[in-house]
Each structure stands twice: as structure tokens, then as C-alpha cells.
Enzyme design. Structure first.
Site, PDB file in Angstrom:
ATOM      1  N   ASP A 110       5.885   8.047   2.074  1.00 36.21           N
ATOM      2  CA  ASP A 110       6.303   6.674   1.817  1.00 36.21           C
ATOM      3  C   ASP A 110       7.760   6.704   1.350  1.00 36.21           C
ATOM      4  O   ASP A 110       8.675   6.741   2.180  1.00 36.21           O
ATOM      5  CB  ASP A 110       5.338   6.110   0.756  1.00 36.21           C
ATOM      6  CG  ASP A 110       5.549   4.654   0.446  1.00 36.21           C
ATOM      7  OD1 ASP A 110       5.920   3.897   1.351  1.00 36.21           O
ATOM      8  OD2 ASP A 110       5.332   4.250  -0.711  1.00 36.21           O
ATOM      9  N   LYS A 138       5.874   6.381   6.841  1.00 35.64           N
ATOM     10  CA  LYS A 138       6.469   5.032   6.759  1.00 35.64           C
ATOM     11  C   LYS A 138       7.975   5.199   6.556  1.00 35.64           C
ATOM     12  O   LYS A 138       8.468   5.043   5.432  1.00 35.64           O
ATOM     13  CB  LYS A 138       5.867   4.257   5.571  1.00 35.64           C
ATOM     14  CG  LYS A 138       4.423   3.871   5.765  1.00 35.64           C
ATOM     15  CD  LYS A 138       4.009   2.752   4.806  1.00 35.64           C
ATOM     16  CE  LYS A 138       3.580   3.250   3.477  1.00 35.64           C
ATOM     17  NZ  LYS A 138       2.883   2.242   2.636  1.00 35.64           N
ATOM     18  N   ASP A 166      -6.819   5.513  -0.526  1.00 33.73           N
ATOM     19  CA  ASP A 166      -7.562   4.540  -1.327  1.00 33.73           C
ATOM     20  C   ASP A 166      -6.764   3.294  -1.651  1.00 33.73           C
ATOM     21  O   ASP A 166      -5.539   3.271  -1.534  1.00 33.73           O
ATOM     22  CB  ASP A 166      -7.947   5.181  -2.660  1.00 33.73           C
ATOM     23  CG  ASP A 166      -6.757   5.311  -3.603  1.00 33.73           C
ATOM     24  OD1 ASP A 166      -5.711   5.827  -3.152  1.00 33.73           O
ATOM     25  OD2 ASP A 166      -6.857   4.876  -4.765  1.00 33.73           O
TER      26      ASP A 166
HETATM   27  P1  5GP Z   1       5.796   8.938  -1.754  1.00 35.08           P
HETATM   28  O1  5GP Z   1       6.279   7.558  -2.121  1.00 35.08           O
HETATM   29  O2  5GP Z   1       6.086   9.905  -2.848  1.00 35.08           O
HETATM   30  O3  5GP Z   1       6.349   9.380  -0.411  1.00 35.08           O
HETATM   31  O4  5GP Z   1       4.239   8.835  -1.567  1.00 35.08           O
HETATM   32  C1  5GP Z   1       3.399   9.176  -2.631  1.00 35.08           C
HETATM   33  C2  5GP Z   1       1.974   8.775  -2.425  1.00 35.08           C
HETATM   34  O5  5GP Z   1       1.879   7.357  -2.447  1.00 35.08           O
HETATM   35  C3  5GP Z   1       1.264   9.167  -1.145  1.00 35.08           C
HETATM   36  O6  5GP Z   1       0.854  10.511  -1.101  1.00 35.08           O
HETATM   37  C4  5GP Z   1       0.060   8.233  -1.261  1.00 35.08           C
HETATM   38  O7  5GP Z   1      -0.894   8.786  -2.134  1.00 35.08           O
HETATM   39  C5  5GP Z   1       0.669   6.980  -1.880  1.00 35.08           C
HETATM   40  N1  5GP Z   1       0.898   5.963  -0.832  1.00 35.08           N
HETATM   41  C6  5GP Z   1       2.049   5.608  -0.259  1.00 35.08           C
HETATM   42  N2  5GP Z   1       1.860   4.629   0.670  1.00 35.08           N
HETATM   43  C7  5GP Z   1       0.526   4.365   0.670  1.00 35.08           C
HETATM   44  C8  5GP Z   1      -0.312   3.469   1.418  1.00 35.08           C
HETATM   45  O8  5GP Z   1       0.099   2.683   2.295  1.00 35.08           O
HETATM   46  N3  5GP Z   1      -1.644   3.508   1.123  1.00 35.08           N
HETATM   47  C9  5GP Z   1      -2.174   4.337   0.176  1.00 35.08           C
HETATM   48  N4  5GP Z   1      -3.490   4.276  -0.016  1.00 35.08           N
HETATM   49  N5  5GP Z   1      -1.422   5.197  -0.529  1.00 35.08           N
HETATM   50  C10 5GP Z   1      -0.078   5.214  -0.290  1.00 35.08           C
END
Ligand code: 5GP
Length: 182
Positions: A110, A138, A166
Site C-alpha cells: 500500500d 496499490k 481483514d
Molecule cells: P503498507 O502501507 O506498509 O504498504 O501496508 C501495510 C499493511 O497494510 C499491509 O500489509 C496490509 O496488512 C494493510 N493494508 C493495506 N491496504 C489494505 C487493504 O486494502 N485491505 C486490507 N485488509 N489491508 C490493507
């Protein structure tokens, strides 16, 4: 607080984005990528909990090179978009990674913060090599520069659930990826 029922949970599943069959096809592609990349060398598959546990279980069964598994739980600390350089590991690997080719399996990238920091941390431990495969990506949401070695699905800026992912600890059991919405 209203009690959780099957109906109340189902009412928030807006639409199916990626079907069970599409996920399974992508899992096969992940396995082919790993088997070609490592060509018989022993590897350590690492899954970042909790979201990637189902993806890990499925990819594991497509891997034909000698393979061990391990898990970690990590949280990154940022001020705005700037990493403090600190990633808190609340569950660490049990393996000494310097003896292994590592493949990290992630559920979704994300902002990029978690993988940016986890990859940095694991590289300091001198693995033989390190690659990252993410089921979902994303890229529109990125705040730190991070590109996985293999992204199986690029999705728009939506909150998604299912197949390990989740909302408030529910929906991990859905066999597909769906958009969550009130
Ligand atoms: P980061 O922002 O560090 O790239 O992502 C960290 C975590 O945010 C991911 O591993 C996931 O657990 C959670 N995350 C990010 N986007 C989503 C989403 O659309 N749905 C869900 N369920 N979790 C998300």
C-alpha cells in the site's frame, strides 16, 4: 455497539474484484517464478503475518525447490512520509537468514512502508539473496519508494478484504478478494 452477524458482515462486501480461480492462477505463476529463479537452491519462504498466511500456504504447495518457512510480524514507525528507520518486530524469524535465499510473500503493498523497512532490516542480516512477491499492489497509494520483484495483481485505491486480508479481523476466510464498503 451493534452485534456482528453473518448478514451484517455480508452487507459490507461491495463487489468481487478477483475471483478464487484468478487467485489460484496467480499462485501458480508465483510458484513458477520461484522455481525458475532458484533452480534447485534451498530457500526460506517468509510470510508477514497475519494477512499473507493463506497466500503463503497456497504458494508453498507450488514450490518444487527445497524450501523452509518462517513468519514475522512487523510494524513500521513513520512521521509523515519519513521513516524513523525503526521497524518494530513483534514476532521475529527463527532462522538465521545469512544461510538462506529469502522470498518474502506479502498480501498487499500500500504505502510501501512495511516492505521498505522489513527488506532493509533483513538485508542487514546478509541473506544469500532476497526477493519479494506480493499478491496485490496499490501503486497509487505509495508514499515511500518501493517496488516488489513480482506483483500478481495491480489494483486501484480501494480497501480490499478476503483471502487472508481483514477488516477489523473479519473476512480473512473469504476465498476471493472483494472491495469493502459501508
Ligand atoms: P503498507 O502501507 O506498509 O504498504 O501496508 C501495510 C499493511 O497494510 C499491509 O500489509 C496490509 O496488512 C494493510 N493494508 C493495506 N491496504 C489494505 C487493504 O486494502 N485491505 C486490507 N485488509 N489491508 C490493507
Amino acid at each position: 455497539m451493534a452485534s456482528i452477524t453473518k448478514e451484517s458482515l455480508e452487507s459490507k462486501i461491495k463487489s468481487i474484484l478477483i475471483s478464487e480461480q484468478e487467485i489460484q492462477n496467480a499462485v501458480v505463476r508465483a510458484g513458477e517464478y520461484i522455481n525458475a529463479l532458484y533452480d534447485g537452491k534451498p530457500i526460506l519462504l517468509v510470510s508477514i503475518l497475519k494477512g499473507a498466511f493463506i497466500f503463503m500456504a497456497d504458494v508453498l504447495r507450488t514450490v518444487t525447490v527445497p524450501c523452509e518457512i518462517d513468519f514475522m510480524v512487523a510494524k513500521s514507525y513513520y512521521s509523515g512520509t519519513v521513516s524513523s528507520g525503526m521497524v518494530q518486530i513483534t514476532l521475529d524469524l527463527t532462522h538465521d537468514v545469512k544461510d538462506y535465499h529469502i522470498v518474502i510473500l506479502e498480501d498487499i503493498v500500500d504505502t510501501g512502508r512495511t516492505l521498505h523497512d522489513v527488506v532493509g532490516l533483513l538485508k542487514e542480516r546478509n541473506p544469500l539473496s532476497l526477493h519479494v512477491i506480493t499478491l496485490l499492489d496499490k501503486p497509487d497509494r505509495r508514499v515511500v519508494e518501493y517496488t516488489p520483484d513480482l506483483s500478481l495483481f495491480t489494483i486501484p485505491d480501494l480497501f480490499v478484504i478476503g483471502y487472508g486480508l481483514d477488516y477489523d479481523e473479519y473476512y480473512r476466510n473469504l476465498p476471493y478478494i472483494a472491495e469493502y464498503g459501508e
